[in-house]
Design an enzyme around this catalytic site. Sequence first.
Site, PDB file in Angstrom:
ATOM      1  N   TRP A  53      -2.029   1.540  -6.111  1.00 33.57           N
ATOM      2  CA  TRP A  53      -2.841   0.393  -6.553  1.00 33.57           C
ATOM      3  C   TRP A  53      -3.224   0.525  -8.028  1.00 33.57           C
ATOM      4  CZ3 TRP A  53      -8.492  -0.724  -4.554  1.00 33.57           C
ATOM      5  CH2 TRP A  53      -8.871  -2.020  -4.949  1.00 33.57           C
ATOM      6  N   HIS A 108      -0.653  14.251  -8.199  1.00 33.77           N
ATOM      7  CA  HIS A 108      -1.719  14.541  -7.228  1.00 33.77           C
ATOM      8  C   HIS A 108      -2.276  15.949  -7.451  1.00 33.77           C
ATOM      9  CE1 HIS A 108      -1.022  10.890  -5.043  1.00 33.77           C
ATOM     10  NE2 HIS A 108       0.122  11.256  -4.518  1.00 33.77           N
ATOM     11  N   ARG A 130     -11.427   8.641  -3.547  1.00 37.07           N
ATOM     12  CA  ARG A 130     -11.752   7.796  -2.392  1.00 37.07           C
ATOM     13  C   ARG A 130     -12.531   8.639  -1.384  1.00 37.07           C
ATOM     14  NH1 ARG A 130      -7.036   4.959   1.385  1.00 37.07           N
ATOM     15  NH2 ARG A 130      -8.342   3.318   2.311  1.00 37.07           N
ATOM     16  N   TYR A 193     -12.367   4.386  -5.590  1.00 33.70           N
ATOM     17  CA  TYR A 193     -11.649   3.359  -4.822  1.00 33.70           C
ATOM     18  C   TYR A 193     -12.632   2.304  -4.305  1.00 33.70           C
ATOM     19  CZ  TYR A 193      -8.524   1.632  -1.075  1.00 33.70           C
ATOM     20  OH  TYR A 193      -7.751   0.858  -0.237  1.00 33.70           O
ATOM     21  N   GLU A 231      -0.468  -8.999  -1.900  1.00 29.74           N
ATOM     22  CA  GLU A 231       0.650  -9.107  -2.852  1.00 29.74           C
ATOM     23  C   GLU A 231       1.432  -7.799  -2.902  1.00 29.74           C
ATOM     24  OE1 GLU A 231       1.957 -11.384  -5.197  1.00 29.74           O
ATOM     25  OE2 GLU A 231       0.837 -12.963  -4.174  1.00 29.74           O
ATOM     26  N   MET A 232       0.726  -6.696  -3.003  1.00 25.37           N
ATOM     27  CA  MET A 232       1.397  -5.405  -3.123  1.00 25.37           C
ATOM     28  C   MET A 232       2.073  -4.985  -1.828  1.00 25.37           C
ATOM     29  SD  MET A 232      -1.054  -3.222  -5.694  1.00 25.37           S
ATOM     30  CE  MET A 232       0.051  -1.814  -5.649  1.00 25.37           C
ATOM     31  N   ARG A 257      -1.086   0.172   4.514  1.00 28.81           N
ATOM     32  CA  ARG A 257      -1.473  -0.118   5.891  1.00 28.81           C
ATOM     33  C   ARG A 257      -2.604  -1.138   5.978  1.00 28.81           C
ATOM     34  NH1 ARG A 257      -4.360   2.256   9.808  1.00 28.81           N
ATOM     35  NH2 ARG A 257      -5.502   3.401   8.196  1.00 28.81           N
ATOM     36  N   GLY A 259      -5.754  -0.845   3.423  1.00 31.26           N
ATOM     37  CA  GLY A 259      -6.378  -0.961   2.109  1.00 31.26           C
ATOM     38  C   GLY A 259      -7.828  -1.410   2.165  1.00 31.26           C
TER      39      GLY A 259
END
Length: 295
Positions: A53, A108, A130, A193, A231-232, A257, A259
């Site tokens: 994202w 990561h 997150r 997030y 959209e994504m 999945r 979001g």
Amino acid sequence: METSMPEYYEVFGDFHGVLMDKLFTKYWEDVETFSARPDDLLVVTYPKSGSTWIGEIVDMIYKEGDVEKCKEDAIFNRIPYLECRNEDLINGIKQLKEKESPRIVKTHLPAKLLPASFWEKNCKIIYLCRNAKDVVVSYYYFFLIIKSYPNPKSFSEFVEKFMEGQVPYGSWYDHVKSWWEKSKNSRVLFMFYEDMKEDIRREVVKLIEFLERDPLAELVDKIIQHTSFQEMKNNPCTNYSMLPETMIDLKVSPFMRKGIVGDWRNHFPEALRERFEEHYQRHMKDCPVKFRAEL
């Protein structure tokens, strides 16, 4: 079926105190000696914390809101994944070496494993985190779709591994704390997030300003539209449907999945939630970073 699955510690191994995919550490010298450029932008997350994202948002900023340019290639080619190595299929270092500046680099890695050249070149870094409970839920589903990963077994067993830091990239606690320390540097932007889900316009403007660009209303509108979850999820350049089926099984679960914030409520039985929260408080009591597990 399960007997054909690779054993957990055949795939992952301890690397400088962090559990890592052995395919990634096999060629670690290439990562360690990676030569960053001063205008590189590094996007860092613990796995399943919104890297796709925020990566798409940043790429839209770099491409000045040109949606068609962002749809010219898959996100994993536009924003190479630094340490990712899958023999001949994916080689993040090779991709990055071939990229023209300015490059957006995904990783990561915890701060202690980041190649020194990023610090030496004083690169800008965005760290997106997150809340841990939603991360572990998303990570569990990710394990189910990655063909090279072993079967995670039950959700509760996976949560135990997560709490012990026995998942790829190790302890979520250590990861967050290591990057929080680094965010005292003005070149590091620390984001949440949950803040993005709460007010995406505010957070997009924050990103644009961090990248020293003008947050024009038209640009912000285009970014918000193009990087909405729906959209994504439907965009082949961001939903990972361009990866070969030998690597990822999107029939089991989509890469993107739900979001949302708070999906953990659908997965944690009460006893497991209490155990997780007690463990969390113990490990985060001295950390000033405060997370929201719901909005």
